[in-house]
Design an enzyme around this catalytic site. Structure first.
Site, PDB file in Angstrom:
ATOM      1  N   HIS A  48       0.822  -1.219   0.000  1.00 40.06           N
ATOM      2  CA  HIS A  48       0.000   0.000   0.000  1.00 40.06           C
ATOM      3  C   HIS A  48       0.855   1.268   0.000  1.00 40.06           C
ATOM      4  CE1 HIS A  48      -2.943   3.040   0.985  1.00 40.06           C
ATOM      5  NE2 HIS A  48      -2.376   3.244   2.162  1.00 40.06           N
ATOM      6  N   HIS A  72       4.106   6.794   5.726  1.00 32.19           N
ATOM      7  CA  HIS A  72       2.925   7.439   6.314  1.00 32.19           C
ATOM      8  C   HIS A  72       2.127   6.539   7.253  1.00 32.19           C
ATOM      9  CE1 HIS A  72       0.634   5.514   2.975  1.00 32.19           C
ATOM     10  NE2 HIS A  72      -0.427   5.680   3.757  1.00 32.19           N
ATOM     11  N   GLU A  76       1.606   4.642  12.993  1.00 34.03           N
ATOM     12  CA  GLU A  76       0.301   4.141  13.433  1.00 34.03           C
ATOM     13  C   GLU A  76       0.245   2.623  13.488  1.00 34.03           C
ATOM     14  OE1 GLU A  76      -4.438   4.483  12.236  1.00 34.03           O
ATOM     15  OE2 GLU A  76      -2.893   5.069  10.808  1.00 34.03           O
ATOM     16  N   ASP A  77       0.826   1.939  12.498  1.00 34.71           N
ATOM     17  CA  ASP A  77       0.607   0.501  12.350  1.00 34.71           C
ATOM     18  C   ASP A  77       1.800  -0.365  12.718  1.00 34.71           C
ATOM     19  OD1 ASP A  77      -1.972   0.980  11.419  1.00 34.71           O
ATOM     20  OD2 ASP A  77      -1.310   1.179   9.348  1.00 34.71           O
ATOM     21  N   ASP A 139      -3.041   8.396  -1.121  1.00 44.04           N
ATOM     22  CA  ASP A 139      -3.469   7.347  -0.189  1.00 44.04           C
ATOM     23  C   ASP A 139      -4.932   6.987  -0.432  1.00 44.04           C
ATOM     24  OD1 ASP A 139      -3.416   5.681   2.228  1.00 44.04           O
ATOM     25  OD2 ASP A 139      -4.552   7.296   3.170  1.00 44.04           O
ATOM     26  N   ASP A 259     -22.450  16.276 -26.559  1.00 47.79           N
ATOM     27  CA  ASP A 259     -21.011  16.528 -26.477  1.00 47.79           C
ATOM     28  C   ASP A 259     -20.339  15.422 -25.666  1.00 47.79           C
ATOM     29  OD1 ASP A 259     -22.234  17.227 -24.166  1.00 47.79           O
ATOM     30  OD2 ASP A 259     -21.383  19.233 -24.022  1.00 47.79           O
TER      31      ASP A 259
END
Length: 746
Positions: A48, A72, A76-77, A139, A259
């Site tokens: 990711h 990024h 957090e992870d 992201d 169009d």
């Protein structure tokens, strides 16, 4: 999954002097930290951030942004820490990675307030550094590409947030290709039936007109070349969501769309843009009203191009966008095209060792980024999270018109904007003092929708206060936020004025000195920060005046007295008084001329929050009483009103009020009458005619059939005073089909 060297090569294609060591270090660090983590698809989690970085290489961003994309999710992870990232990659990168982590903690929430707070944090972070936006959008794009792996219960919520916030934000930043893909993916999730139907129809058109796009490209290129203009022509069919949006906004069926095809004509110089336009309009007839010049007047996201629609080969309508290669680069990359970075020292060489060079800074701001800063400044000040979310969405979704001030200043506004929006775009003070406008030299209503090229002159008055109803007319977030602030401030002043009068009367009744200095000494005991806050709280009935007296004068004793309202009703003449919990002397008068005490009532005054009883009202000549209602101010009732009964046991909310009507005042007051009439043709007309003949104004009529032969009619009137009302009632009693007339005292 993309390999390490492949990522570096992608960056080196557009930035040969990039910091290769920094990219390699970030790649290895992120891959090690994410380790064996997997995504909902079963792929390694590291795929990711790697795909996010790959998307950003397509925008030609600097290597620092690529590093932030790779890192990024680490804080957090994984077990990565801010201190560790600071040490390895520098404090600047560490700060942005941590900032993105804090944003993700509130991401994709269902509660509107939390979503609004998340958006506020996102925009504030973006206004500090544009790379937050680039990483966040990349992201979101990768998450949307893999949305089919997410549990079905979450997909609609994620797609809706993408459609409402992230896609228009990408568009506002000039990143049209990213916006279109985000809209495409969100539309596919939110409205699969419409997506499938339109996609099928477009495929059918493509199969039947396979050669049309190529023919137009070839013919247009040849015509331009014959006039000495070297151009690149690229044609494409519109995306399903673009078709769907046009069908819904313009109420068109698919067959009415003329169009479907659009062409980009890219030339070398600005001069060639206008020359190419002349060639196109010479060869093919133009469609009236479909030409827009975004070169001389660029959009706020820096988009520049000439737009025109012509009737091309095979009598097919064709949209053309004519621009230079540089304009096309800005149209494709948007804010990223303006990211001209330099080191803090001014060089572009990379440092060696374990610590990265200082984080580069943005040396040139685009108009879109400047707009974002202004939006954050104007919308974050004094707004609730819900208001911020609403107003930001209003700012994001807009197709522009361009208007001018009398001095020639260009003002860009959303389509459908009014002179009120124009006034607030010029300056908040101009909006707050607006009382009228001239559009192209003619006086026009403030609800007029402005058109491209309009010259707007705002007529101002220092005595003006923006009406709260303007909020329903304005369509820009800036105007709505300013109107709300002005309305709140005006309401606050009204309650402060009322509170001052209530306290002045209470202190006078208690024979104590009243001044702001006395109130300031009482503020700590009452928990109010300022005198104005205290006055407003008293005016809103949140703090009884007796509490203020006790706080200012601890030795004060409240000698309460009670009186029955029945006794008041029996007082035919003169007046009597008692001290209620507010400490205000209540005065009840048999007529408006019998006394001078109490708060003056003229009508619905602008300087006091005063309203009349909702059912029945009150008119000069009535003996009246004021009820202080929390959060609403004073409600005026006739003393005989049965609606006062619930307040019998609450003397603290009763206020002494009096009429203050001059002989020359031309003000009508609300009253209500009930009529019992025969059911026959013309009965209502005769009643209305009688009221009209006696100078009464009918505000509302309600009828109910009581029996086959009789109707009950309730009429809301506006009259001058009690004598006027009684005259109308007496005249109505003479109408032959009227059996009974009574005044309603709600």
């Amino acid at each position: 999954m993309m390999r390490q060297y492949e990522l570096v090569e992608r960056v080196q294609r557009y930035n040969p002097n990039c910091d290769e060591a920094l990219l390699n270090r970030a790649y290895v660090y992120a891959m090690q930290k994410h380790g064996l983590q997997t995504r909902a698809s079963g792929d390694p989690y590291f795929s990711h951030p790697l795909e996010v970085a790959a998307i950003l290489t397509g925008l030609h961003v600097d290597e620092a942004t690529i590093v932030i994309a790779l890192l990024h999710d680490t804080i957090e992870d994984t077990d990565a820490t801010r201190a560790e990232i600071d040490q390895l990659f520098g404090e600047g990168i560490g700060r942005l990675v941590e900032g993105l982590t804090k944003l993700k903690k509130l991401d994709l929430v269902s509660k509107r307030t939390e979503q609004a707070e998340n958006l506020r944090k996102l925009l504030l972070a973006i206004s500090e550094d544009v790379r937050v936006l680039l990483v966040k959008l990349a992201d979101r794009l990768h998450n949307m590409r893999t949305l089919h792996y997410v549990p079905e219960a979450k997909r609609a919520r994620i797609a809706e947030e993408t459609m409402e916030i992230y896609a228009p934000l990408a568009g506002r930043m000039g990143m049209q290709d990213m916006r279109e893909e985000l809209e495409h993916l969100a539309f596919k999730t939110l409205n699969p039936d419409a997506f499938s139907t339109i996609t099928t129809r477009l495929e059918d058109i493509r199969s039947r007109n396979m050669d049309l796009i190529k023919d137009i490209e070839t013919e247009l290129s040849e015509h331009l070349a014959s006039h000495g203009i070297a151009a690149t022509v690229k044609g494409r069919q519109k995306r399903p969501y673009s078709v769907f949006r046009k069908m819904t906004t313009k109420q068109l069926g698919f067959e009415q769309l003329s169009d479907i095809y659009g062409f980009r004509v890219m030339v070398g110089t600005m001069d060639e843009c206008y020359r190419a336009l002349g060639v196109v309009h010479t060869v093919w007839p133009s469609v009236p009203g479909r030409f827009k010049d975004y070169i001389s007047t660029p959009k706020q996201n820096d988009y520049r191009s000439l737009h025109t629609t012509v009737v091309g080969p095979h009598r097919q309508r064709v949209e053309l966008q004519i621009r230079t290669q540089e304009m096309n680069r800005v149209a494709e990359y948007g804010i990223a095209a303006h990211a001209l970075y330099k080191d803090a020292s001014g060089g572009n060489g990379a440092e060696t060792g374990t610590v990265a060079r200082p984080l580069p800074r943005l040396s040139e701001e685009s108009r879109a980024y400047a707009w974002l800063r202004r939006t954050v400044e104007s919308l974050s000040d004094g707004s609730s999270p819900e208001e911020f979310l609403e107003n930001t969405k209003l700012e994001l979704f807009q197709d522009q018109v361009f208007c001018f001030t009398p001095k020639g200043r260009l003002i860009a506004l959303p389509r459908g904007a009014t002179p009120i929006d124009f006034a607030y775009s010029v300056h908040t003070d101009v909006g707050n003092t607006c009382v009228g406008c001239k559009v192209n030299g003619r006086i026009m209503p403030l609800v007029t929708q402005l058109q491209n090229g309009d010259e707007v002159e705002i007529i101002r008055s220092k005595a003006q206060i923006p009406p709260a109803t303007w909020e329903t007319i304005a369509i820009t977030g800036k105007a709505r936020a300013a109107i709300r602030r002005a309305t709140r401030e005006a309401t606050r002043k009204q309650f402060s004025s009322l509170g001052r009068q209530v306290l002045a009367a209470a202190f006078q009744r208690a024979k104590r000195d009243f001044s702001d200095g006395v109130l300031e000494l009482a503020l700590p005991r009452l928990g109010q920060p300022t005198v104005n806050d205290l006055l407003a709280a008293v005016g809103r009935a949140e703090i009884p005046s007796s509490d203020v007296l006790k706080a200012a004068y601890p030795d004060f004793k409240d000698e309460r007295a009670t009186v029955q309202r029945g006794d008041m009703k029996r007082a035919e003449e003169g007046w009597f008084s008692f001290a209620g919990q507010t400490g205000v002397k209540f005065r009840y008068m048999a007529s408006s001329e019998s006394g001078t005490g109490g708060l003056p009532v003229r009508s619905i005054a602008a300087d006091l929050p005063v309203r009349f009883a909702p059912n029945g009202g009150a008119v000069p000549g009535d003996r009246i009483v004021g009820i202080l209602t929390p959060g609403e101010g004073i409600t005026i009732y006739p003393i005989q009103s049965p609606a006062l009964k619930p307040y019998d046991d609450h003397p603290d909310v009763w206020l002494d009020v009096r009429w203050d009507i001059d002989a020359g005042d031309q003000v009508r007051f609300p009253a209500q009458i009930s009529i019992h009439s025969f059911n026959e043709p013309g009965s209502l007309a005769r009643i209305a005619q009688t009221i009209s003949d006696n100078d009464g104004n009918i505000d509302n009529i309600r009828m109910a059939r009581r029996t086959t032969d009789f109707h009950d009619v309730v009429i809301d009137l506006e009259v001058w005073d009690l004598k006027h009302l009684n005259r109308i009632i007496n005249q109505l009693r003479t109408v032959h089909n009227v059996s009974r007339v009574e005044r309603v005292n709600g």
